[in-house]
Design a protein around this motif. Structure first.
Motif, PDB file in Angstrom:
ATOM      1  N   UNK A 177       0.833  -1.206   0.000  1.00 54.05           N
ATOM      2  CA  UNK A 177       0.000   0.000   0.000  1.00 54.05           C
ATOM      3  C   UNK A 177       0.865   1.251   0.000  1.00 54.05           C
ATOM      4  N   UNK A 178       1.873   1.294   0.894  1.00 47.80           N
ATOM      5  CA  UNK A 178       2.734   2.468   0.956  1.00 47.80           C
ATOM      6  C   UNK A 178       3.570   2.599  -0.312  1.00 47.80           C
ATOM      7  N   UNK A 179       4.002   1.473  -0.873  1.00 46.21           N
ATOM      8  CA  UNK A 179       4.747   1.532  -2.131  1.00 46.21           C
ATOM      9  C   UNK A 179       3.896   2.151  -3.232  1.00 46.21           C
ATOM     10  N   UNK A 180       2.609   1.846  -3.257  1.00 47.86           N
ATOM     11  CA  UNK A 180       1.717   2.443  -4.253  1.00 47.86           C
ATOM     12  C   UNK A 180       1.527   3.934  -4.000  1.00 47.86           C
ATOM     13  N   UNK A 181       1.494   4.349  -2.714  1.00 45.92           N
ATOM     14  CA  UNK A 181       1.399   5.777  -2.399  1.00 45.92           C
ATOM     15  C   UNK A 181       2.614   6.527  -2.939  1.00 45.92           C
ATOM     16  N   UNK A 182       3.791   5.921  -2.793  1.00 44.21           N
ATOM     17  CA  UNK A 182       5.014   6.569  -3.297  1.00 44.21           C
ATOM     18  C   UNK A 182       4.936   6.714  -4.814  1.00 44.21           C
ATOM     19  N   UNK A 183       4.489   5.666  -5.490  1.00 50.25           N
ATOM     20  CA  UNK A 183       4.377   5.726  -6.950  1.00 50.25           C
ATOM     21  C   UNK A 183       3.332   6.754  -7.378  1.00 50.25           C
ATOM     22  N   UNK A 184       2.223   6.843  -6.644  1.00 50.77           N
ATOM     23  CA  UNK A 184       1.193   7.818  -6.989  1.00 50.77           C
ATOM     24  C   UNK A 184       1.700   9.245  -6.797  1.00 50.77           C
ATOM     25  N   UNK A 185       2.439   9.461  -5.721  1.00 50.71           N
ATOM     26  CA  UNK A 185       2.994  10.805  -5.490  1.00 50.71           C
ATOM     27  C   UNK A 185       3.950  11.174  -6.628  1.00 50.71           C
ATOM     28  N   UNK A 186       4.762  10.212  -7.030  1.00 49.49           N
ATOM     29  CA  UNK A 186       5.710  10.457  -8.129  1.00 49.49           C
ATOM     30  C   UNK A 186       4.971  10.848  -9.399  1.00 49.49           C
ATOM     31  N   UNK A 187       3.861  10.182  -9.683  1.00 49.13           N
ATOM     32  CA  UNK A 187       3.091  10.489 -10.890  1.00 49.13           C
ATOM     33  C   UNK A 187       2.432  11.858 -10.797  1.00 49.13           C
ATOM     34  N   UNK A 188       1.885  12.197  -9.639  1.00 47.64           N
ATOM     35  CA  UNK A 188       1.158  13.454  -9.477  1.00 47.64           C
ATOM     36  C   UNK A 188       2.080  14.670  -9.498  1.00 47.64           C
ATOM     37  N   UNK A 189       3.309  14.509  -9.013  1.00 42.62           N
ATOM     38  CA  UNK A 189       4.218  15.656  -8.886  1.00 42.62           C
ATOM     39  C   UNK A 189       5.368  15.623  -9.884  1.00 42.62           C
ATOM     40  N   UNK A 190       5.284  14.742 -10.855  1.00 44.84           N
ATOM     41  CA  UNK A 190       6.326  14.703 -11.877  1.00 44.84           C
ATOM     42  C   UNK A 190       7.658  14.186 -11.383  1.00 44.84           C
ATOM     43  N   UNK A 191       7.640  13.320 -10.403  1.00 45.94           N
ATOM     44  CA  UNK A 191       8.863  12.726  -9.885  1.00 45.94           C
ATOM     45  C   UNK A 191       9.337  13.395  -8.606  1.00 45.94           C
ATOM     46  N   UNK A 192      10.373  12.803  -7.998  1.00 48.56           N
ATOM     47  CA  UNK A 192      10.968  13.315  -6.763  1.00 48.56           C
ATOM     48  C   UNK A 192      12.191  14.157  -7.113  1.00 48.56           C
ATOM     49  N   UNK A 193      12.225  15.380  -6.617  1.00 51.44           N
ATOM     50  CA  UNK A 193      13.392  16.229  -6.819  1.00 51.44           C
ATOM     51  C   UNK A 193      14.416  16.054  -5.718  1.00 51.44           C
ATOM     52  N   UNK A 194      13.980  15.559  -4.551  1.00 56.90           N
ATOM     53  CA  UNK A 194      14.886  15.279  -3.444  1.00 56.90           C
ATOM     54  C   UNK A 194      14.263  14.189  -2.574  1.00 56.90           C
ATOM     55  N   UNK A 195      15.112  13.550  -1.792  1.00 56.79           N
ATOM     56  CA  UNK A 195      14.625  12.492  -0.896  1.00 56.79           C
ATOM     57  C   UNK A 195      13.702  13.066   0.169  1.00 56.79           C
ATOM     58  N   UNK A 196      13.897  14.328   0.537  1.00 56.11           N
ATOM     59  CA  UNK A 196      13.077  14.932   1.588  1.00 56.11           C
ATOM     60  C   UNK A 196      11.595  14.970   1.231  1.00 56.11           C
ATOM     61  N   UNK A 197      11.272  14.883  -0.079  1.00 56.30           N
ATOM     62  CA  UNK A 197       9.869  14.900  -0.472  1.00 56.30           C
ATOM     63  C   UNK A 197       9.117  13.650  -0.008  1.00 56.30           C
ATOM     64  N   UNK A 198       9.853  12.639   0.428  1.00 61.59           N
ATOM     65  CA  UNK A 198       9.178  11.445   0.965  1.00 61.59           C
ATOM     66  C   UNK A 198       8.319  11.790   2.179  1.00 61.59           C
ATOM     67  N   UNK A 199       8.664  12.849   2.883  1.00 58.41           N
ATOM     68  CA  UNK A 199       7.885  13.240   4.056  1.00 58.41           C
ATOM     69  C   UNK A 199       6.446  13.594   3.682  1.00 58.41           C
ATOM     70  N   UNK A 200       6.236  14.020   2.420  1.00 57.79           N
ATOM     71  CA  UNK A 200       4.913  14.443   1.984  1.00 57.79           C
ATOM     72  C   UNK A 200       4.032  13.270   1.538  1.00 57.79           C
ATOM     73  N   UNK A 201       4.607  12.077   1.468  1.00 60.17           N
ATOM     74  CA  UNK A 201       3.825  10.913   1.063  1.00 60.17           C
ATOM     75  C   UNK A 201       2.990  10.433   2.246  1.00 60.17           C
TER      76      UNK A 201
END
Length: 218
Positions: A177-201
């Motif tokens: 479930x959490x892995x899918x949340x990470x993938x969804x966030x990546x799709x919605x925001x055009x990818x991760x620009x930094x590792x710190x963006x994981x906090x927003x997932x």
């Protein structure tokens, strides 16, 4: 009373009768005084311990209560993370082995490669056991500070922008479930620009982010 006594003493009949009554009363009083002053036997008091038990009565036992607390045996604290069913901090008896920690964490998840994980090694207090997670370059070798099993080929940090949901699922504390949340966030925001963006997932708190930060890259 004989007449010669009356004549000798010169007493009248009434006087003699009065004297007779006084004598009789004296004798009665003397007899009562003698009876009252006669010692009577006294029974010794019965001892408490000699009292016969009452039928049906029971002696009071010790008051119910918790048994005295025993000192707990030596214990160790270890952190088990990665591909186990219940990752977290565990308290185990001193002398436990890696296999004991895996069982306490609910067992290894299906499909996890345990090659290179020494399950017979004795655990030390305060160490971390990481199961099925790739190690970052220059990361600690398997030992008391970190034990790995089933690392990904190459052994480098996992890319948040290119990893599949299945690859993200191998990270410690990350399930499907959490892995899918990470993938969804990546799709919605055009990818991760930094590792710190994981906090927003959704589902990633401070503790989980601290565990993931050295294992991933944008």
């Amino acid at each position: 009373m004989p007449s010669w006594v009356r004549l000798r003493c010169g007493l009248e009949p009434k006087t003699l009768a009065a004297l007779a009554v006084v004598l009789v009363l004296g004798v009665v009083l003397a007899a009562q005084h003698f009876r009252a002053g006669r010692p009577e036997p006294v029974r010794a008091p019965q001892l408490v311990g000699d009292v016969p038990p009452v039928p049906g009565a029971t002696r009071p036992g010790p008051s119910p209560g918790p048994p005295p607390a025993e000192e707990p045996a030596g214990r160790i604290v270890v952190d088990v993370s990665g591909k186990v069913r219940r990752p977290g901090v565990l308290r185990l008896p001193a002398g436990s082995r890696v296999a004991d920690a895996l069982r306490a964490a609910g067992g290894v998840r299906t499909g996890t490669d345990l090659t290179g994980l020494n399950r017979a090694r004795v655990l030390m207090d305060g160490e971390q056991v990481v199961v099925g997670v790739p190690q970052p370059p220059g990361g600690p070798a398997p030992g008391p500070q970190g034990l790995t099993g089933g690392g990904a080929p190459g052994g480098g940090p996992l890319s948040l922008n290119t990893a599949t949901v299945e690859q993200l699922d191998t990270l410690p504390g990350v399930g499907p479930v959490l892995a899918q949340h990470i993938a969804d966030y990546r799709t919605e925001h055009g990818g991760f620009r930094s590792v710190d963006e994981l906090r927003e997932v959704t589902g990633i708190g401070d503790r989980r982010f601290a565990d993931l930060r050295p294992l991933v890259r944008p």
